[in-house]
Design a protein around this motif. Structure first.
Motif, mmCIF file in Angstrom:
data_model
loop_
_atom_site.group_PDB
_atom_site.id
_atom_site.type_symbol
_atom_site.label_atom_id
_atom_site.label_comp_id
_atom_site.label_asym_id
_atom_site.label_seq_id
_atom_site.Cartn_x
_atom_site.Cartn_y
_atom_site.Cartn_z
ATOM 1 N N LEU A 93 -0.388 -8.528 75.105
ATOM 2 C CA LEU A 93 0.880 -8.494 74.369
ATOM 3 C C LEU A 93 1.467 -9.898 74.194
ATOM 4 O O LEU A 93 2.109 -10.169 73.177
ATOM 5 N N ALA A 94 1.231 -10.779 75.152
ATOM 6 C CA ALA A 94 1.695 -12.168 74.997
ATOM 7 C C ALA A 94 0.959 -12.837 73.843
ATOM 8 O O ALA A 94 1.550 -13.603 73.072
ATOM 9 N N SER A 95 -0.316 -12.538 73.686
ATOM 10 C CA SER A 95 -1.079 -13.061 72.556
ATOM 11 C C SER A 95 -0.518 -12.517 71.241
ATOM 12 O O SER A 95 -0.356 -13.265 70.268
ATOM 13 N N VAL A 96 -0.195 -11.221 71.226
ATOM 14 C CA VAL A 96 0.427 -10.609 70.050
ATOM 15 C C VAL A 96 1.765 -11.281 69.759
ATOM 16 O O VAL A 96 2.081 -11.604 68.611
ATOM 17 N N ALA A 97 2.542 -11.514 70.798
ATOM 18 C CA ALA A 97 3.862 -12.137 70.635
ATOM 19 C C ALA A 97 3.727 -13.544 70.054
ATOM 20 O O ALA A 97 4.476 -13.913 69.144
ATOM 21 N N LEU A 98 2.796 -14.294 70.561
ATOM 22 C CA LEU A 98 2.587 -15.662 70.089
ATOM 23 C C LEU A 98 2.136 -15.667 68.632
ATOM 24 O O LEU A 98 2.674 -16.413 67.809
ATOM 25 N N GLN A 99 1.193 -14.809 68.296
ATOM 26 C CA GLN A 99 0.722 -14.713 66.914
ATOM 27 C C GLN A 99 1.829 -14.237 65.986
ATOM 28 O O GLN A 99 1.977 -14.744 64.869
ATOM 29 N N ALA A 100 2.615 -13.272 66.429
ATOM 30 C CA ALA A 100 3.703 -12.745 65.596
ATOM 31 C C ALA A 100 4.757 -13.816 65.343
ATOM 32 O O ALA A 100 5.269 -13.934 64.223
ATOM 33 N N GLN A 101 5.086 -14.599 66.370
ATOM 34 C CA GLN A 101 6.068 -15.677 66.184
ATOM 35 C C GLN A 101 5.576 -16.705 65.177
ATOM 36 O O GLN A 101 6.346 -17.247 64.405
ATOM 37 N N GLN A 102 4.278 -16.967 65.193
ATOM 38 C CA GLN A 102 3.717 -17.961 64.283
ATOM 39 C C GLN A 102 3.593 -17.417 62.861
ATOM 40 O O GLN A 102 3.798 -18.146 61.896
ATOM 41 N N THR A 103 3.276 -16.128 62.733
ATOM 42 C CA THR A 103 3.049 -15.528 61.418
ATOM 43 C C THR A 103 4.335 -15.035 60.772
ATOM 44 O O THR A 103 4.542 -15.218 59.574
ATOM 45 N N TRP A 104 5.184 -14.380 61.560
ATOM 46 C CA TRP A 104 6.431 -13.810 61.050
ATOM 47 C C TRP A 104 7.593 -14.301 61.896
ATOM 48 O O TRP A 104 8.186 -13.533 62.674
ATOM 49 N N PRO A 105 7.956 -15.572 61.794
ATOM 50 C CA PRO A 105 9.059 -16.083 62.625
ATOM 51 C C PRO A 105 10.360 -15.353 62.315
ATOM 52 O O PRO A 105 10.536 -14.783 61.234
ATOM 53 N N ASP A 106 11.238 -15.362 63.287
ATOM 54 C CA ASP A 106 12.552 -14.734 63.097
ATOM 55 C C ASP A 106 13.277 -15.410 61.948
ATOM 56 O O ASP A 106 13.170 -16.634 61.772
ATOM 57 N N PRO A 107 14.027 -14.639 61.168
ATOM 58 C CA PRO A 107 14.795 -15.246 60.067
ATOM 59 C C PRO A 107 15.758 -16.312 60.599
ATOM 60 O O PRO A 107 16.298 -16.180 61.698
ATOM 61 N N VAL A 108 15.954 -17.356 59.813
ATOM 62 C CA VAL A 108 16.868 -18.440 60.190
ATOM 63 C C VAL A 108 18.272 -17.859 60.373
ATOM 64 O O VAL A 108 18.733 -17.053 59.581
ATOM 65 N N GLY A 109 18.920 -18.250 61.447
ATOM 66 C CA GLY A 109 20.280 -17.796 61.698
ATOM 67 C C GLY A 109 20.378 -16.442 62.378
ATOM 68 O O GLY A 109 21.469 -15.971 62.681
ATOM 69 N N ARG A 110 19.243 -15.782 62.638
ATOM 70 C CA ARG A 110 19.291 -14.472 63.289
ATOM 71 C C ARG A 110 19.689 -14.650 64.750
ATOM 72 O O ARG A 110 19.125 -15.472 65.476
#
Length: 131
Positions: A93-110
């Motif tokens: 899940l940490a690998s998923v989290a890292l990949q998700a952050q890189q691919t779909w970063p949180d919207p700016v200002g969220r």
């Protein structure tokens, strides 16, 4: 060495992660350049930050394991490390989290809500002594 210590040591060797102080101020953490990934709050409990998309994708599977607690509205899931297989799940899940952050970063200002430990959403052991 506890399971959490072993998992933390492994994650700290990943090239995209670094050891850091958790924003909640409790325990130890690892972060990427995109933000915090995991907070290690005790020798057994770890909060892992996933994107909303990742939580929706894996929610059904994560709910079927007793090792994961999902808190509605939180980007953090709490994992209870009771066995080596729970560490494997955390690393996956940490690998998923890292990949998700890189691919779909949180919207700016969220606004990011604090980890589950701050919300009192960890695992609660039921007192069955009177039953």
């Amino acid at each position: 060495m506890t399971l959490a210590s072993r998992a933390f040591a492994q994650l700290a060797t990943w090239p995209d992660l670094r050891r850091t102080v958790p924003s909640c101020g409790l325990g130890r953490a690892v972060s990427s350049i995109h933000g915090e990934i995991a907070h290690f709050h005790s020798s057994r409990d770890v909060d892992l930050r996933l994107t909303d998309r990742a939580i929706r994708r894996f929610a059904k599977d994560m709910r079927h394991t007793g090792a994961v607690r999902i808190v509605p509205g939180s980007q953090w899931v709490t994992l209870r490390l009771d066995a080596a297989s729970d560490v494997d799940l955390l690393l996956t899940l940490a690998s998923v989290a890292l990949q998700a952050q890189q691919t779909w970063p949180d919207p700016v200002g969220r606004l990011l809500v604090g980890c589950n430990d701050q919300r009192g959403a960890g695992f609660v052991k039921a007192d069955l002594s009177g039953v």
